[in-house]
Motif scaffolding. Sequence first.
Motif, PDB file in Angstrom:
ATOM      1  N   VAL A   1       0.866  -1.182   0.000  1.00 39.34           N
ATOM      2  CA  VAL A   1       0.000   0.000   0.000  1.00 39.34           C
ATOM      3  C   VAL A   1       0.906   1.236   0.000  1.00 39.34           C
ATOM      4  O   VAL A   1       2.082   1.148   0.355  1.00 39.34           O
ATOM      5  CB  VAL A   1      -0.951   0.016   1.217  1.00 39.34           C
ATOM      6  CG1 VAL A   1      -1.880  -1.173   1.175  1.00 39.34           C
ATOM      7  CG2 VAL A   1      -0.168   0.079   2.490  1.00 39.34           C
ATOM      8  N   PRO A   2       0.350   2.368  -0.361  1.00 36.02           N
ATOM      9  CA  PRO A   2       1.192   3.568  -0.448  1.00 36.02           C
ATOM     10  C   PRO A   2       1.885   3.925   0.850  1.00 36.02           C
ATOM     11  O   PRO A   2       2.965   4.512   0.844  1.00 36.02           O
ATOM     12  CB  PRO A   2       0.207   4.669  -0.880  1.00 36.02           C
ATOM     13  CG  PRO A   2      -0.919   3.952  -1.509  1.00 36.02           C
ATOM     14  CD  PRO A   2      -1.005   2.618  -0.870  1.00 36.02           C
ATOM     15  N   ASP A   3       1.281   3.556   1.944  1.00 36.49           N
ATOM     16  CA  ASP A   3       1.910   3.926   3.205  1.00 36.49           C
ATOM     17  C   ASP A   3       3.245   3.222   3.380  1.00 36.49           C
ATOM     18  O   ASP A   3       4.147   3.768   4.024  1.00 36.49           O
ATOM     19  CB  ASP A   3       0.988   3.551   4.362  1.00 36.49           C
ATOM     20  CG  ASP A   3      -0.322   4.286   4.243  1.00 36.49           C
ATOM     21  OD1 ASP A   3      -1.138   3.880   3.390  1.00 36.49           O
ATOM     22  OD2 ASP A   3      -0.491   5.286   4.951  1.00 36.49           O
TER      23      ASP A   3
ATOM     24  N   LYS B   1       5.766   5.333   1.771  1.00 37.10           N
ATOM     25  CA  LYS B   1       6.027   6.550   2.532  1.00 37.10           C
ATOM     26  C   LYS B   1       6.899   6.250   3.739  1.00 37.10           C
ATOM     27  O   LYS B   1       7.766   7.039   4.116  1.00 37.10           O
ATOM     28  CB  LYS B   1       4.692   7.123   3.019  1.00 37.10           C
ATOM     29  CG  LYS B   1       4.318   8.392   2.304  1.00 37.10           C
ATOM     30  CD  LYS B   1       3.137   9.039   2.923  1.00 37.10           C
ATOM     31  CE  LYS B   1       3.354  10.537   2.918  1.00 37.10           C
ATOM     32  NZ  LYS B   1       2.168  11.266   3.257  1.00 37.10           N
TER      33      LYS B   1
END
Lengths: 315, 979
Positions: free
Chosen positions: A269-271, A274
């Motif tokens: 997931v994008p997290d 990040k």
Amino acid sequence: METQAKTAPLDRLLAQVNGVLVGKDEAVRRTIIALLSRGHLLIEDVPGIGKTLLALALARSIDAKFRRIQFTNDLLPSDILGINLYDQKEGRFDFRAGPVFTNVLLADEINRSTPKTQSALLEAMNERQVSLEGTTFPLPEPFFVIATENPVEHAGTFPLPEAQLDRFIMRVQIGYPSPADELKVLRGGELAGRLDALTPVMTLEELLELQRRAAKVHADDAVLEYAVALARATREDPRIRLGLSPRGTQALAAAARASALLEGRDFMVPDDIKRVAGPVAAHRLMLDGAPFGLSRVAESERLIESVLARVPAPA
Amino acid sequence: MIRLTRAGGGAAAMGALTLFAALASGNNLLYLVYGLLTAAFLVSWLWLRLSGRALAPRAEFPEALRMDGRFALRLRVANGGRWTARALEARRGPDAAPLGELPPGAEARAALDAQLPWRGLNEVEGLCLQSAQPFGLLRWSRPVAAEGLALPRPLEGTAEEEISALCESSGLERPRRGAGDELYGARPYQSGDEARLINWKLTLRAGKTFVNEFTEAAGAKVTVRADAGAGERAISAAAAALERCAVRGVQFRLAAGHDKTPFGTGRGHLTLCLDRLARLGAGGKARPAPAPAGARAEDLPASDPRLPALTLAGGLLLYAGLFIVDDIETPLLFACAPVFVWAWLVVRGRAPRLPDWFWTLASTGILLYTLLVDWRLSGVMIANTHLLLYMLANRLLASRTPADLRQAFIIHFLAFFLVSGQTISPWYFGFFFAYAAYAAAWLGLALSRGPGWTPRAALRPTAAVLGLSVVLFTATPRIEPLRQINPFVHLGLDKRKPAAEFAVRFTENVSLGFFGQLKRSSARVMRLKPLGGWGTRPGGPPAPFLLVRGAAFDRFDGRSWSKSAPAYAVRAGARAYRARDGRVPAARRGRALEFPGAAAGVGPGIEVTLYPLNTSVVFTAAGLTRLEGADSAAVFDHTDTVYFAAPYFTGTSYTAWGSRNPAAGFGPAILDYDRLLAGPYLALPALDARIAALAGRVTAGAATPREKARAVAAHLRRDYRYSLYSTDARRDLADFLFVSRSGNCEYFATAAAVLLRAAGVPTRLVAGFLADEWNEYGGFFDVRQGQAHAWIEAYVDGGWHPVDATPSVGLVQDRAERALGRLRRWATAAQLRWYRNVIGYDSFVQRDTLRRARLAVARDSLGRAADAAWPLVRGGILAALAGLVLLTLRDARRRGSQRRFAAVERLLKEAGYPRRLDQTARECAAVAAAARPELAPAAALVELHYRELYDPRGLDPAAEREADRLLKELRLRCQTLRS
């Protein structure tokens, strides 16, 4: 559910190492991510905060062989890789393996030795094999190098150039413990005692299996595009002279995969991106003005954060 | 910028003249010539623009130029575009240097002599890059900015004091060992010292060898002063001083006011100082160096060895072109052929040239002959053409210099113009193309200043010119009224006016072999507009073709047809009018004229507009009962031919109403008609016996006159060939029937008449026109002189029915020569087409063509194209729809989750936690949940959303239900939050 059962050893590993290195969850987490993504770790921090402790704890927990090299000015490549010794009795050359033939290698103060020696180690790290006089010796699997750099002292050091820094998938800063944690350390008994109490929580085969699983974590196009957008943003930022290279983007994706696995997911997931962006990208950037030492560390972290703030994240 | 050259000016003048001639005379070939000239200009302009655009010229000066010194100013040109630039040259005033051809991406250099008159910066004026490709009619010129620096000239002579006054030495002139001229001291001899340095005095005294050592004024630094306002002489002196310092090898510098150069030595430093010196004062600003005075040298053709041969070939081409002008006698042309052979030998150098006095004499003689005799004898145009023929020969034989070649080219163009004005032959087509190619090649070769010219260079511009000239020919409007002010008609340029002598013979006498000449004329004779009563749709042609009846003849003397003038009487009401000279006047009823049969009612009508024809025949298409709109009276005769009382020299128009039964003619009104039928209509002269036998054979199986007529017509159409090439040699009927078996319409008509008369059917010959050219724009039949036709009328079943025994041009099958026949037919059809559509192309045909083209494009082809394309379009739409559906399905899943997440985002935003662009969903939800615990479901929703989006397995139904439930929960909580 199934995934979580399979990643239970990881949780145990995390818990165990966290028990030894108190109060440094994030650093430990990053170390495990580096291990899972088949990369190598660079610890850039002041002396005496537990780098060796971390490496030892990790090695013991995964039942891995551990060696340590203290880099000095006069260290030779053969001291790392090994040497062909002439056995007079037998009348032939024998290969004596160097300390690099191990599972977990702690390369202490890598910036203290000459570039020739540095490159010997870095090449071995990259290729996972040692070539000596025509013969190739593969390094054992898994092979994990933790290199440390002291960012403060500069007299007589040979700082790693950016191209070599690229080979470390992550850079970790451990930092000083909080006063409470420092107190706990002092109260908690001798160092050696804690380490000796460690038992392996997983075998090497399990670790290899986990590494393979980490590589197969599913990555949606949207997430990968986010990673690429981040990389491009670092390249186009005017404050950064040299941004993230494609190898850096690949490292970012691999680290994000490992991070997803660590959370018990088999999709990215994008997290995840990040979360690993800071440790993965910060040491690969060449900054304008070339600040030194700790300020350089802090500056690059700040820059990464500002870049992250500017790139739109997918939903 | 692009300007006309001298040649271009001449060509433009010729073009204007040609346009005027074309407009005034209506001669379409002159429109072609005008189109060619205009197209040449347009193409030249376009070529120059395209090739000149990407040229980047730069002026280069050599290093270290001195004032007033002659040097080679280089012009370097790079071609950065995609078009080859040709015939380039560098120009400055009268000086020119050729650059030749420059393909794309290449660079070329040329050098011109120049001189810089001022010290310092000079602005060289007048340098430009020019080209006159591809035809030399327009010249493109781009000025090149060139700024050069001229170093001051050092003062000559021995002005020592002046020079030294400017120098200041500084620094210690420390004597040291070196190569100066002052004695420093002596030292012992070392091996390697030169023998001449030995100090003999000291050596003898000391007993050891000593050598001299000299000083060097090393360490001296010289400052040369120069003052900007000191005048040119002082600056020259300073230059001299600097040079001397450089030669001596000392360190020197220039001090001009407060500006001081650093110290240095050597030539390089000298150049630097001289540069500074040059720019002092007035030299710092560019002063103009004007181009040398003098006019541009005359543009002579290049002395390429191929040019004389090409000019000779052009002369031959024009000579061949003269053959297609009918009015020039062919024997005269053939007599001139040896001239060309001689000219070829002269070009090769194998025959001697005639002396100049001979040519002067000859020219004077010919000119006098032309003015005094020939103009009157042959008419202005032909006389001019004779003169031109002489000039051709003259130029070919007497040309020596390139200027002569240019004159020859001009004469060739004049010949081309004259040929265009006087010919109507289809061979002109090829001649036109050949001349265009020759002219383009000649101009290109004459223009090129290098050996690089190949015919391929001229290919593209020539093709463009030819295409454009055809377009201009089609599109230039033809203005009819201008023909009234027509000076050229009298000169014989107007080939569309029917010649007077033809019209006279038309009515009086139809001879065998006559129509051949007429067929080549495309002059318009009349327009026939059908009015009511034809039984077809209005606005369209009543039939594919109409036989327009002119005059009929009943007497055949074996060679030609004429009218007999029998005595007869015509019944009009109760009275009988006797014919006078075989003619009876028509009755006048009000403003119209009435003819026998008018009482039975009028038939189909036509409106006829006749051009000046010098005849008085009234043309009809379906008999005549009533004639309206004619000013003069009319008469008719027993052959049903109607005449106006006087010939119409200036054209006329009238409306002719035909009869309901045209076959009857005026016969029913003539008393004792059977006597006429048995008399002149059956009379035959003494003929070849075979003819009667043939008549018997052909009509053997026919019983009635109708069948006999049909048989004869069929026989003639089948076994005989139509030929347009009726020569003037009058072949007789027997020759046509039994030997040549080919002829034109009056042969067929005469043969049919004779055969039928021999078989006992009364027949008469009719001369008229075959109208088949329907002009859709005007709604009329266009009748031209070339459509003159002859057929017969046979008295069958009580009426005169037209029988056309002439095979139509496209249907004749000659079994013996099938292939050749086809070619011949095609050639004939092409010829007719040439006469009609090129020679006879006037405003009506133009408007008709354009209208047909527009209609065709709009209606037919568009409709057909739409029909053909419809299935494809249908398939395309279906495919697009299918693709859309698939894409929608693929995105449905994503959109489903996006939908839910969009709702969450909206809720969070309303709650005061909008998602920042760089925030992930999880971060946003975490922030919101941390601040407001009520919004906790958002975090769980986000996790589910992540699973939906990024997990390849997606959400299972239980999870989806959970997600919906959470969403509902969140909505409720947000609502309570708001309230």
